[in-house]
Design a protein around this motif. Structure first.
Motif, short mmCIF file in Angstrom:
data_model
loop_
_atom_site.label_atom_id
_atom_site.label_comp_id
_atom_site.label_asym_id
_atom_site.label_seq_id
_atom_site.Cartn_x
_atom_site.Cartn_y
_atom_site.Cartn_z
N GLU A 71 15.10 39.76 71.94
CA GLU A 71 14.56 38.74 71.05
C GLU A 71 14.23 37.44 71.77
N ASN A 144 9.89 34.64 66.38
CA ASN A 144 10.97 34.01 65.63
C ASN A 144 10.90 32.50 65.76
N LYS A 149 13.74 34.94 61.34
CA LYS A 149 13.11 35.99 62.14
C LYS A 149 11.74 36.33 61.58
N HIS A 249 18.20 40.73 58.40
CA HIS A 249 17.65 39.57 59.11
C HIS A 249 18.59 38.38 59.03
N GLU A 252 21.20 38.94 61.66
CA GLU A 252 20.64 38.68 63.00
C GLU A 252 20.58 37.19 63.30
N GLN A 253 20.13 36.40 62.33
CA GLN A 253 20.02 34.98 62.62
C GLN A 253 21.40 34.32 62.72
N GLU A 255 24.06 35.64 63.66
CA GLU A 255 24.65 36.08 64.92
C GLU A 255 23.83 35.67 66.15
N TYR A 257 20.99 36.60 67.08
CA TYR A 257 20.32 37.79 67.62
C TYR A 257 21.15 38.55 68.65
N TRP A 259 23.24 40.81 67.61
CA TRP A 259 23.29 42.14 67.00
C TRP A 259 21.98 42.87 67.25
N ARG A 260 22.07 44.15 67.52
CA ARG A 260 20.85 44.96 67.56
C ARG A 260 20.25 45.05 66.17
N HIS A 261 18.93 45.07 66.13
CA HIS A 261 18.24 45.10 64.83
C HIS A 261 18.67 46.29 63.99
N ALA A 264 22.03 45.90 62.38
CA ALA A 264 21.98 44.99 61.23
C ALA A 264 21.32 45.68 60.02
#
Length: 370
Positions: A71, A144, A149, A249, A252-253, A255, A257, A259-261, A264
């Motif tokens: 990312e 992003n 994201k 999402h 992810e934000q 964390e 990014y 975390w792997r998508h 999540a």
């Protein structure tokens, strides 16, 4: 799946799946191109050199740029650097961008192609399972911002998508597992056979040398291709591809990014299932099926407690939100997605508790919901 499969996306382009497909990159470049920008993920430098040689062999002037990993590539700063390179090298509307890498690489490469001269051709060459079944297909591009994201982006269909299964041979297992979340998502929203295949043999669903994973890849891409062909710009139907993504999402934000998508998205699907159950749309059995099939391949199905305020703030900025109304993709049955608009705040919080507190059981029976 046969040795090679070709899936047409509407009237726009083909997705080619198979081994040795990387050899077709030069042939996929539109006639008339004189220059190519090849962007690639850091781990693919040697593969990128091979592709660059092939492009040069076809008569193209090739500019190669290695991107930051994952990312970190999807920023306005990186996009601006590539725009400058395109300008310095005189790229015109008939020239081409080739993106070789995972979902972040194809998202950025597609966005740069969409925005340069208001649109130049892009060939997407996804190198990860996630990229093949999700990011590279469908023409969604984006970067992003600190606020969220993919909040900046454009719809820009590629001229071709080349999914070389050879690239999966060296993919770390954690990335294979994460990518499988998007395959399972396609099973829940449209193709129950996907779920049957995963449940029958979870190990085979992750075996890059077997027959099951290629079939799962093809099935997931067919689901996405059919949805995208009917609704390119996400005016209605295409939103179903975002199943689990609103909560994902947000994770992810929050964390940053890390975390792997796909990880999540797995938790996001469990959250969406719990929410639909509290809303009286989905049975407890199907909520449990989410947990079982996702965990069977090693995907996470829970998230830590104590982060609800942060997550809710981020979800309020989700692309599907309209005004102050949160909107979620939800299921009523496998293969029957719907839209859940403005769910009760108590349901939102209860669904979070169900995925974050080990002492919290699943939602009540639908007739008790509310």
């Amino acid at each position: 799946m046969s040795a090679r499969a070709t899936i047409r996306v509407g009237d726009d382009y083909d997705v080619v799946i198979g081994r040795g497909v990387l050899d077709d990159v030069a042939a996929a470049v539109p006639t008339g191109a004189m220059r190519a920008l090849l962007v690639h993920a850091p781990a693919l430098a040697s593969r990128a050199a091979e592709v660059a040689d092939s492009l040069r062999g076809s008569g193209l002037d090739v500019l190669v740029r290695e991107l930051p990993d994952a990312e970190a590539a999807k920023t306005a700063e990186v996009a601006a650097q590539l725009w400058s390179a395109l300008g310095e090298h005189g790229f015109t509307r008939t020239d081409v961008v080739v993106a070789l890498g995972g979902g972040a690489t194809t998202d950025l490469g597609g966005f740069v192609a969409a925005s340069w001269l208001r649109g130049v051709p892009v060939v997407q060459v996804p190198s990860t399972l996630l990229g093949m079944v999700d990011a590279a297909v469908g023409g969604k591009t984006g970067i992003n911002t600190p606020e969220g994201k993919n909040l900046v982006g454009a719809f820009h269909s590629p001229v071709a998508v080349l999914c070389d299964l050879d690239l999966l041979d060296t993919l770390p297992r954690a990335d294979l597992v994460a990518g499988s979340a998007e395959i399972i998502k396609c099973g829940f929203i449209a193709d129950p056979v996907i779920l049957d295949l995963v449940e029958a043999d979870p190990a085979a669903a992750l075996d890059v040398h077997g027959d099951v994973l290629p079939e799962l890849i093809e099935r997931a891409i067919r689901v996405k291709a059919e949805v995208v062909a009917a609704d390119l710009k996400e005016s209605s139907l295409r939103e179903i591809l975002n199943y689990g993504h609103t909560f994902a999402h947000a994770i992810e934000q929050v964390e940053q990014y890390r975390w792997r998508h796909g990880d999540a998205v797995a938790v996001g699907m469990v959250y969406a299932a719990e929410l639909a159950c509290y809303a009286g749309l989905l049975s407890q059995d199907l909520v449990q099926r989410h947990r079982d099939v996702l965990s069977s391949v090693g995907l996470p199905i829970s998230y830590e407690p104590g982060r609800w305020g942060e997550l809710l703030t981020v979800m309020a900025r989700d692309k599907k939100t309209r005004g102050a109304t949160l909107r979620f993709v939800a299921l009523t049955h496998v293969g029957s997605p719907t839209r859940l608009e403005g769910p009760e705040p108590s349901w939102l919080r209860a669904a979070y508790d169900a995925v974050s507190l080990p002492t919290t059981t699943s939602c009540p029976q639908p007739e008790q919901a509310g």
